[in-house]
Design a protein around this motif. Sequence first.
Motif, PDB file in Angstrom:
ATOM      1  N   SER A  51       0.828  -1.211   0.000  1.00 34.87           N
ATOM      2  CA  SER A  51       0.000   0.000   0.000  1.00 34.87           C
ATOM      3  C   SER A  51       0.852   1.246   0.000  1.00 34.87           C
ATOM      4  O   SER A  51       0.459   2.279  -0.528  1.00 34.87           O
ATOM      5  CB  SER A  51      -0.946  -0.002   1.208  1.00 34.87           C
ATOM      6  OG  SER A  51      -0.212  -0.015   2.411  1.00 34.87           O
ATOM      7  N   ASP A 274     -21.329   5.484  -0.309  1.00 34.08           N
ATOM      8  CA  ASP A 274     -20.043   4.811  -0.457  1.00 34.08           C
ATOM      9  C   ASP A 274     -19.842   4.218  -1.847  1.00 34.08           C
ATOM     10  O   ASP A 274     -18.934   3.413  -2.063  1.00 34.08           O
ATOM     11  CB  ASP A 274     -19.900   3.711   0.604  1.00 34.08           C
ATOM     12  CG  ASP A 274     -21.003   2.666   0.530  1.00 34.08           C
ATOM     13  OD1 ASP A 274     -21.951   2.843  -0.255  1.00 34.08           O
ATOM     14  OD2 ASP A 274     -20.913   1.672   1.271  1.00 34.08           O
ATOM     15  N   ASN A 311      -3.185   6.960   2.203  1.00 34.18           N
ATOM     16  CA  ASN A 311      -4.120   5.879   1.873  1.00 34.18           C
ATOM     17  C   ASN A 311      -4.178   4.799   2.950  1.00 34.18           C
ATOM     18  O   ASN A 311      -5.176   4.076   3.048  1.00 34.18           O
ATOM     19  CB  ASN A 311      -3.749   5.244   0.530  1.00 34.18           C
ATOM     20  CG  ASN A 311      -4.360   5.994  -0.640  1.00 34.18           C
ATOM     21  OD1 ASN A 311      -5.106   6.948  -0.452  1.00 34.18           O
ATOM     22  ND2 ASN A 311      -4.033   5.584  -1.843  1.00 34.18           N
ATOM     23  N   TYR A 315      -8.874   4.750   5.465  1.00 35.41           N
ATOM     24  CA  TYR A 315      -9.886   3.693   5.510  1.00 35.41           C
ATOM     25  C   TYR A 315     -10.528   3.590   6.888  1.00 35.41           C
ATOM     26  O   TYR A 315     -11.737   3.402   7.007  1.00 35.41           O
ATOM     27  CB  TYR A 315      -9.258   2.353   5.111  1.00 35.41           C
ATOM     28  CG  TYR A 315      -8.945   2.260   3.640  1.00 35.41           C
ATOM     29  CD1 TYR A 315      -9.946   2.036   2.696  1.00 35.41           C
ATOM     30  CD2 TYR A 315      -7.641   2.408   3.179  1.00 35.41           C
ATOM     31  CE1 TYR A 315      -9.650   1.956   1.339  1.00 35.41           C
ATOM     32  CE2 TYR A 315      -7.341   2.335   1.825  1.00 35.41           C
ATOM     33  CZ  TYR A 315      -8.353   2.101   0.917  1.00 35.41           C
ATOM     34  OH  TYR A 315      -8.067   2.034  -0.418  1.00 35.41           O
ATOM     35  N   THR A 316      -9.725   3.698   7.942  1.00 34.89           N
ATOM     36  CA  THR A 316     -10.267   3.577   9.289  1.00 34.89           C
ATOM     37  C   THR A 316     -11.026   4.827   9.723  1.00 34.89           C
ATOM     38  O   THR A 316     -11.734   4.797  10.726  1.00 34.89           O
ATOM     39  CB  THR A 316      -9.140   3.307  10.302  1.00 34.89           C
ATOM     40  OG1 THR A 316      -8.190   4.379  10.251  1.00 34.89           O
ATOM     41  CG2 THR A 316      -8.440   1.996   9.997  1.00 34.89           C
ATOM     42  N   PHE A 320     -12.567   8.176   1.503  1.00 36.00           N
ATOM     43  CA  PHE A 320     -12.340   7.329   0.336  1.00 36.00           C
ATOM     44  C   PHE A 320     -11.052   7.759  -0.350  1.00 36.00           C
ATOM     45  O   PHE A 320     -10.764   8.954  -0.446  1.00 36.00           O
ATOM     46  CB  PHE A 320     -13.519   7.442  -0.631  1.00 36.00           C
ATOM     47  CG  PHE A 320     -14.849   7.202   0.022  1.00 36.00           C
ATOM     48  CD1 PHE A 320     -15.251   5.917   0.354  1.00 36.00           C
ATOM     49  CD2 PHE A 320     -15.691   8.266   0.331  1.00 36.00           C
ATOM     50  CE1 PHE A 320     -16.466   5.690   0.972  1.00 36.00           C
ATOM     51  CE2 PHE A 320     -16.908   8.048   0.950  1.00 36.00           C
ATOM     52  CZ  PHE A 320     -17.306   6.759   1.274  1.00 36.00           C
TER      53      PHE A 320
END
Length: 351
Positions: A51, A274, A311, A315-316, A320
Amino acid sequence: MVLLLTTCAQGSKTSKAKIDNQVSANKTSKENLGIQEVERKLVKPPSTQDSAKQGIVLPEVKPLELEGTLAISGTQVVLPISQAIAQRFIQDGYPNKIDLAGIDTQVGFKLFCEGKKVDIVNAVRPITSQESAACAKSGVEPIGFQIATDAVTIVVSSQNNFVPKNLTRDEIAKVFTVEKWSDVNPKWPTEVIKRIVPAEFGTVGSVDLFAQAIFKGNVSLLINAPNTMAYEFVEQLHSEALVNPYMVGFLEYSSYKQNRDKLKAIAIDGVAPDQSAYPLIRPLYIYADAKAIWKRTEVEGFVNYYLTYVNEEIYTLGYFPVKPTVLDESKTKFLQVKGNKKLLKAANRRN
């Protein structure tokens, strides 16, 4: 009212740095609200090489070797992302203080462009031509980096048992203009609709985005509707949802996600917040001064670090990611600015 939260970095054996979080307020309209700050847990997800190294790979940053303090201001929408990056930066060794203030994009740019010791601006929109002109007068060269995407999410109270999870644009337009729920659908209660919307009129934020998508840009239809309240702090919307099953409003998706016990999200024409086709999506940015990137290693290092790890953090937090090509554009822009640093050093040697 100013709320100050200071937390020492945890889990770091090398750093004694601190993050100061400030939610700033307008003296006339905010100081008597009695709103309590809601702490956001900064979760550091497991780091993965894949990532971190997708697309363009920026040079490695060693936070422990950087000097100087950092100040971050601007919108509250981007604040949780910058908090998470700052926390991680400190955990990786940054030895100095980072000040974070959550106000709004317009105020953040004002402070930044006037040279009021703001190093990074959190923004929900690009800088305007007027703001750029103000920056130029102060010798500030603003450079914007798109770092994430947010969905402005329409919500009702979780106690609402009559509004479905999906509405058409026409139905949403009625919900935000008519007086009673039964005026939208005669099968719904004859109760007054309490509308809760952000107090950011004219700043090209979520209100303008909503008006563009639902009212073809006519903001006045929204803000002049009866029984409409503008909130300065999103916690006001959360509180209203707890006590009023007949409220409706909108807020950033991350705040909805953290308060799903109080709120129910509404899809638009069958598209949920989403999903990529959702019509109320907006890009999020950070801005820095090109000259500061050239001259101050802590600013250069922090922006580099931000673009490298953003990135992994979003997410947590309920945001987006941007498309890989968009993030690469931000990284390329940073490398171009950073490249000018070499030219500046060469010019200084010649002089």
